[in-house]
Design an enzyme around this catalytic site. Structure first.
Site, PDB file in Angstrom:
ATOM      1  N   TYR A 154      99.582 137.367  94.255  1.00 34.70           N
ATOM      2  CA  TYR A 154      98.224 137.799  93.921  1.00 34.70           C
ATOM      3  C   TYR A 154      98.211 138.240  92.459  1.00 34.70           C
ATOM      4  O   TYR A 154      98.729 139.279  92.105  1.00 34.70           O
ATOM      5  CB  TYR A 154      97.771 138.956  94.811  1.00 34.70           C
ATOM      6  CG  TYR A 154      97.728 138.654  96.292  1.00 34.70           C
ATOM      7  CD1 TYR A 154      97.684 137.358  96.773  1.00 34.70           C
ATOM      8  CD2 TYR A 154      97.727 139.693  97.227  1.00 34.70           C
ATOM      9  CE1 TYR A 154      97.642 137.096  98.140  1.00 34.70           C
ATOM     10  CE2 TYR A 154      97.690 139.440  98.589  1.00 34.70           C
ATOM     11  CZ  TYR A 154      97.661 138.137  99.039  1.00 34.70           C
ATOM     12  OH  TYR A 154      97.632 137.878 100.388  1.00 34.70           O
ATOM     13  N   HIS A 197     105.562 134.675 103.173  1.00 35.03           N
ATOM     14  CA  HIS A 197     104.138 134.364 103.043  1.00 35.03           C
ATOM     15  C   HIS A 197     103.778 133.024 103.696  1.00 35.03           C
ATOM     16  O   HIS A 197     102.730 132.896 104.330  1.00 35.03           O
ATOM     17  CB  HIS A 197     103.766 134.336 101.556  1.00 35.03           C
ATOM     18  CG  HIS A 197     102.348 134.677 101.275  1.00 35.03           C
ATOM     19  ND1 HIS A 197     101.911 135.127 100.058  1.00 35.03           N
ATOM     20  CD2 HIS A 197     101.242 134.637 102.053  1.00 35.03           C
ATOM     21  CE1 HIS A 197     100.615 135.356 100.089  1.00 35.03           C
ATOM     22  NE2 HIS A 197     100.189 135.048 101.294  1.00 35.03           N
ATOM     23  N   LEU A 223      86.763 139.191 108.177  1.00 34.81           N
ATOM     24  CA  LEU A 223      85.338 139.027 107.894  1.00 34.81           C
ATOM     25  C   LEU A 223      85.040 137.643 107.312  1.00 34.81           C
ATOM     26  O   LEU A 223      84.014 137.437 106.667  1.00 34.81           O
ATOM     27  CB  LEU A 223      84.867 140.123 106.924  1.00 34.81           C
ATOM     28  CG  LEU A 223      84.931 141.545 107.487  1.00 34.81           C
ATOM     29  CD1 LEU A 223      84.524 142.569 106.427  1.00 34.81           C
ATOM     30  CD2 LEU A 223      84.040 141.682 108.721  1.00 34.81           C
ATOM     31  N   ARG A 238      86.347 135.892 104.868  1.00 30.03           N
ATOM     32  CA  ARG A 238      86.258 135.882 103.403  1.00 30.03           C
ATOM     33  C   ARG A 238      84.864 136.300 102.930  1.00 30.03           C
ATOM     34  O   ARG A 238      84.339 135.779 101.949  1.00 30.03           O
ATOM     35  CB  ARG A 238      86.634 134.512 102.839  1.00 30.03           C
ATOM     36  CG  ARG A 238      87.960 134.004 103.354  1.00 30.03           C
ATOM     37  CD  ARG A 238      88.347 132.672 102.747  1.00 30.03           C
ATOM     38  NE  ARG A 238      89.334 132.015 103.580  1.00 30.03           N
ATOM     39  CZ  ARG A 238      90.620 132.324 103.614  1.00 30.03           C
ATOM     40  NH1 ARG A 238      91.070 133.277 102.833  1.00 30.03           N
ATOM     41  NH2 ARG A 238      91.457 131.688 104.402  1.00 30.03           N
ATOM     42  N   GLY A 239      84.284 137.233 103.675  1.00 24.72           N
ATOM     43  CA  GLY A 239      82.978 137.769 103.309  1.00 24.72           C
ATOM     44  C   GLY A 239      81.804 137.076 103.969  1.00 24.72           C
ATOM     45  O   GLY A 239      80.687 137.607 103.971  1.00 24.72           O
ATOM     46  N   PHE A 240      82.037 135.911 104.576  1.00 23.50           N
ATOM     47  CA  PHE A 240      80.923 135.159 105.146  1.00 23.50           C
ATOM     48  C   PHE A 240      80.304 135.880 106.331  1.00 23.50           C
ATOM     49  O   PHE A 240      79.076 135.866 106.516  1.00 23.50           O
ATOM     50  CB  PHE A 240      81.390 133.767 105.571  1.00 23.50           C
ATOM     51  CG  PHE A 240      80.273 132.781 105.736  1.00 23.50           C
ATOM     52  CD1 PHE A 240      79.737 132.134 104.635  1.00 23.50           C
ATOM     53  CD2 PHE A 240      79.749 132.494 106.980  1.00 23.50           C
ATOM     54  CE1 PHE A 240      78.699 131.226 104.779  1.00 23.50           C
ATOM     55  CE2 PHE A 240      78.714 131.595 107.138  1.00 23.50           C
ATOM     56  CZ  PHE A 240      78.182 130.954 106.032  1.00 23.50           C
TER      57      PHE A 240
END
Length: 331
Positions: A57, A125, A207, A209-211
């Site tokens: 990241y 990962h 969530l 990715r915000g959707f």
């Protein structure tokens, strides 16, 4: 704050953790670092103890941010980071590295950036198809013996890989995408495998990715550099089709007097006591709303209603990653 356990022998952590990726990368450049740090501090105040990051990241800048922001709070939190996804000059390209020497190299960098002498939870990962999982997990087990890592986990792995890894060294957690609109862990037996083996299941992007917040109305809502623009679910007709599903979630949430985000998180929490969602946010107001979802109880009828919306095959339009990234999923 409610707590849940990371595996049979792991620590109890907050029932909702904090995914920190978006504070530094992927969703937009020009992140407000002051607000991100304030959000991290507020999370500690609210009783959030599980903080999730990764060396890729940024790369590296998210670990550095947590190292600065959480310095002095180490004993009250559980730091989880990851290794194994390798970035290049191409922003959309990803490599995977699970070689034992890379494991040993990567942990030193993470420890330095996070300003700590041990990691509470260290994940692979992505599974390296060229390296037997036994070799990678064996190297991670050596880190546990050396005191550099307390618990280990794996991300986006198949049920078979999880069982092979767990036989080499007990896994405290398996992390995969899981939400109302990403149900792969149910279909590929990963969720059941974790339950059977006593492994915590950490749900990232709970969530969507915000959707699933219901706040996105168009692909134009994304910044020009937002990587969701390259995800099939957020493109063109797929976005429009999926928006219809979210409107139904918003209506159900409104009837219940809560937000769509809280309803979506409550659904994930209701999937088992071994499930720990880690919604990501970089703003305090959304963090506080997410944490409040731990107080939401869903009735049997509400859970059936939500399953009716999203559970049918083909209900959600588009893959969750672009084609090249999908090839990195061991599941």
């Amino acid at each position: 704050m409610m707590t849940r356990q990371l595996g049979h022998h792991g620590p109890h952590v907050s029932a909702i953790g904090l995914g920190c990726m978006g504070m530094s990368d992927f969703y937009t450049t020009g992140v407000d670092e002051r607000e991100a740090i304030a959000t991290l501090h507020r999370a500690v105040e609210l009783g959030v103890t599980l903080f999730d990051t990764a060396d890729m990241y940024g790369p590296h800048t998210n670990e550095e941010l947590l190292g600065r922001a959480l310095h002095g709070k180490r004993e009250s939190i559980y730091l989880a980071t990851k290794f194994g996804l390798v970035r290049s000059s191409d922003p959309h390209a990803r490599g995977v590295n699970g070689r034992p020497e890379y494991v040993r190299q990567s942990v030193e960098g993470s420890l330095k950036r996070l300003k700590t002498d041990y990691l509470d939870l260290y994940y692979q990962h992505r599974v390296d198809p060229l390296v037997p999982i036994e070799e990678t997990i064996g190297a991670m087990a050596e880190l546990v013996k050396a005191g550099k890592v307390r618990h280990i986990g794996i991300s986006e792995a198949s049920a078979e890989t999880i069982q092979r890894a767990h036989a080499i060294h007990p896994l405290a957690a398996v992390q995969s995408e899981y939400s109302l609109w990403s149900r792969d862990p149910e279909h590929n037996s990963v969720l059941d495998t974790c339950r059977r083996l006593g492994i915590a299941f950490v749900a990232y992007s709970p969530l969507g990715r915000g959707f699933l917040t219901g706040e996105l109305k168009s692909p134009d809502d994304f910044a020009a550099d937002d990587y969701r623009r390259f995800n099939p679910r957020f493109q063109a007709d797929n976005f429009t089709r999926n928006l219809i599903l979210v409107e139904r979630v918003k209506a159900l949430a409104a009837d219940k007097g809560i937000s769509a985000s809280q309803l979506a998180l409550a659904w994930v929490l209701a999937q088992g006591n071994h499930v720990i969602p880690i919604p990501g946010t970089k703003q305090r107001k959304y963090l506080e709303s997410n944490v409040a979802a731990t107080a939401v109880t869903l009735s049997a009828d509400e859970r059936v209603h939500l399953d009716d919306i999203f559970g049918a095959e083909g209900a959600v339009a588009g893959d969750r990653y672009a084609a090249q990234t999908m090839t990195l999923l061991n599941g």
